[in-house]
Scaffold this motif. Structure first.
Motif, short mmCIF file in Angstrom:
data_model
loop_
_atom_site.label_atom_id
_atom_site.label_comp_id
_atom_site.label_asym_id
_atom_site.label_seq_id
_atom_site.Cartn_x
_atom_site.Cartn_y
_atom_site.Cartn_z
N ALA A 1 -77.34 -21.46 7.47
CA ALA A 1 -78.44 -21.48 8.71
C ALA A 1 -78.37 -20.91 9.96
O ALA A 1 -77.01 -20.74 10.36
N VAL A 2 -79.26 -20.39 10.64
CA VAL A 2 -79.14 -19.78 11.73
C VAL A 2 -80.43 -20.09 12.70
O VAL A 2 -81.33 -20.16 11.95
N SER A 3 -80.17 -20.38 13.87
CA SER A 3 -81.17 -20.84 14.74
C SER A 3 -80.99 -19.90 15.87
O SER A 3 -80.00 -19.41 16.45
N ILE A 4 -82.05 -19.92 16.78
CA ILE A 4 -82.28 -19.27 18.32
C ILE A 4 -82.95 -20.17 19.09
O ILE A 4 -83.78 -20.54 18.68
N ALA A 5 -82.46 -20.10 20.50
CA ALA A 5 -83.51 -20.71 21.42
C ALA A 5 -83.00 -20.22 22.68
O ALA A 5 -82.05 -19.61 22.92
N ALA A 6 -83.94 -20.58 23.77
CA ALA A 6 -83.58 -20.25 25.19
C ALA A 6 -82.61 -21.22 25.56
O ALA A 6 -82.87 -22.60 25.20
N GLN A 7 -81.56 -20.89 26.29
CA GLN A 7 -80.70 -21.81 26.79
C GLN A 7 -80.94 -22.48 28.26
O GLN A 7 -81.52 -21.86 28.82
N SER A 8 -81.02 -23.76 28.13
CA SER A 8 -81.14 -24.76 29.11
C SER A 8 -79.97 -24.82 29.80
O SER A 8 -79.89 -24.27 31.11
N ASP A 9 -78.89 -25.57 29.27
CA ASP A 9 -77.49 -25.93 29.91
C ASP A 9 -76.59 -26.15 29.13
O ASP A 9 -76.99 -27.00 28.22
N GLY A 10 -75.55 -25.45 29.15
CA GLY A 10 -74.51 -25.65 28.04
C GLY A 10 -75.07 -25.39 26.51
O GLY A 10 -75.68 -24.25 26.55
N ALA A 11 -74.80 -26.38 25.83
CA ALA A 11 -75.35 -26.11 24.52
C ALA A 11 -76.81 -26.50 24.10
O ALA A 11 -76.87 -26.75 23.22
N THR A 12 -77.35 -26.90 25.20
CA THR A 12 -78.63 -27.71 24.83
C THR A 12 -79.74 -26.66 25.20
O THR A 12 -79.81 -25.68 26.06
N PRO A 13 -80.51 -26.40 24.24
CA PRO A 13 -81.66 -25.53 24.29
C PRO A 13 -82.96 -26.02 25.22
O PRO A 13 -82.93 -27.20 25.40
N VAL A 14 -83.45 -25.10 25.70
CA VAL A 14 -84.83 -25.32 26.51
C VAL A 14 -85.87 -26.13 25.46
O VAL A 14 -86.01 -25.69 24.25
N PRO A 15 -86.41 -27.36 25.87
CA PRO A 15 -87.24 -27.91 24.60
C PRO A 15 -88.41 -27.03 24.15
O PRO A 15 -89.14 -26.45 25.17
N GLY A 16 -88.45 -27.09 23.03
CA GLY A 16 -89.58 -26.55 22.43
C GLY A 16 -89.41 -25.00 22.04
O GLY A 16 -90.13 -24.32 21.58
N THR A 17 -88.09 -24.53 22.27
CA THR A 17 -87.89 -22.93 22.13
C THR A 17 -86.99 -22.80 20.71
O THR A 17 -86.86 -21.63 20.26
N LEU A 18 -86.50 -24.03 20.17
CA LEU A 18 -85.41 -23.69 19.20
C LEU A 18 -86.57 -23.11 17.67
O LEU A 18 -87.44 -23.80 17.42
#
Length: 413
Positions: A90-107
């Motif tokens: 599996a592969v995913s992409i998201a905007a980074q919020s902080d560290g390994a945490t994505p910006v909510p709703g972007t994953l």
């Protein structure tokens, strides 16, 4: 042009953007969807084989720092240097919020030829389906790759000078928090590039070289390598371009280096530089490791002519691909561990040829920009990270400032 077996893979997400395309071991790319001629690479790195850690059945979450804005992202995964197929679960992409945490709703889930799982053959690259998502200049995205069978000897970039997180066992590509990402490292694994349909950028510049270009001694996640600073200069001059950092620590022009230090520039140049989507110009600065290791092409001592012959071969590769190539002079290195007067003479001869031969399409005099006027064989103390070979943050900016931006712009701009 070197040919390559096409695999035909793509990617689809609902928030970050890519196009389709595939590449293989020998170096030419083959599109499996929309052509890449209108795309630019906004992040990229060069991968090596060997020396990397064993990876378990876990997820790797990596940061890609985009240096130009665009939409319809694509990501490139590479098993080019691998010797066995790589299973990707599996592969995913998201905007980074902080560290390994994505910006909510972007994953978003990434697909390849509309499939969520794939096997990448040894000696091949795969390019995702376009992801309907936009990225801004200087924005970070998180790319997460699940390896259901692990990897004993991954294709990797050892010195990322950026943070990567390793998960606990299992598929954590869909995690919207960082709780399962208990460990971190400063290397990239299998992720080779991100390209976009650009908002404004007019092409891609590839900075090709060794540890100096790779950013040795620069702070983690600070993006203060000279290619980073060059991308910002281009944007400030209202001529944004994608800039790829194709530096590998310890790399040489003529001969291979062990493990993570990469195969010779002559072998990797087509893939790592000339096949980048949107590439217009390469800035080449390499040769100091050939000199410092006295690494001639046949196992014998190095001569200035050997190095010049290597430059000529790279220039020929670039011109046959329709790409302009600028010659960067080698930085002063007096005081470094492998310095001696004979090696300095080779550096001087190589730099003189770069400046005066007319073989390159232009020259960037990094040497003049960083040397100590009172001791020209040495780097200026204010630019020296302390080892007399690698520039510090200020020195990296001085290198970026040495590039005449007009050499990079399309004609008439």
């Amino acid at each position: 042009m070197i040919t390559r077996k096409a695999i035909g893979l793509s990617l689809l997400i609902v928030a970050i953007g890519l196009d389709t395309g595939v590449t293989s071991a020998s170096g030419a790319s083959a599109a499996s969807g929309a052509p890449s001629g209108n795309r630019v690479t906004v992040w990229g790195t060069s991968l090596s084989m060997g020396g990397g850690p064993t990876l378990g059945q876990q997820t790797i979450r990596m940061v890609a720092h985009a240096n130009a804005a665009g939409s319809q992202l694509r990501i490139r995964l590479s098993n080019l240097r691998g010797t066995t197929p790589l299973a990707v679960g599996a592969v995913s992409i998201a905007a980074q919020s902080d560290g390994a945490t994505p910006v909510p709703g972007t994953l978003r889930t990434v697909t390849f030829s509309q499939a969520k799982t794939l096997s990448i053959p040894a000696g091949a690259d795969v390019v995702s389906d376009p992801i309907p998502m936009s990225v801004a200049a200087e924005q970070n995205v998180l790319v997460s790759v699940y390896l259901p069978q692990g990897s004993r000897s991954p294709c990797w970039h050892s010195d990322a000078f950026d943070r990567t997180w390793l998960s606990t066992t299992g598929d954590h590509t869909g995690d919207v928090g960082n709780g399962n990402y208990a460990q971190s490292t400063t290397s990239w694994y299998y992720l080779a590039g991100v390209d976009v349909v650009p908002s404004e950028a007019r092409g891609t510049v590839v900075a090709f070289g060794d540890s100096i270009t790779d950013g040795y001694s620069t702070p983690t996640s600070a993006y203060q390598r000279w290619p980073d600073a060059l991308a910002r200069r281009l944007a400030e001059d209202r001529h944004p371009m994608g800039v790829v950092d194709a530096g590998i620590g310890g790399n040489k022009v003529l001969t291979d280096a062990p493990n993570n230090l990469g195969i010779a520039a002559l072998k990797r140049f087509a893939h790592d530089a000339l096949e980048q989507p949107g590439v217009r110009t390469v800035i080449l600065m390499e040769g100091i490791n050939d000199i410092g290791n006295d690494a001639g092409p046949n196992g014998g001592p190095l001569t200035a002519q050997d190095l010049i012959n290597g430059y000529k071969a790279l220039i020929d590769q670039a011109h046959r691909a329709g790409v302009r190539i600028l010659g960067g002079t080698m930085l002063p290195f007096k005081g470094a561990g492998y310095y001696n007067d004979a090696r300095e003479a080779i550096r001087q001869a190589g730099n003189q040829w770069i400046r005066t031969s007319g073989a390159f399409d232009g020259v960037v005099d990094f040497d003049a920009a960083t040397r100590d006027p009172s001791n020209p064989a040495a780097m200026h103390p204010k630019y020296d990270c302390g080892d007399h070979l690698h520039p510090n943050r200020i020195g990296m900016q001085a290198m970026a400032n040495a590039v005449d931006l007009k050499l990079l712009y399309p004609k008439g701009q």
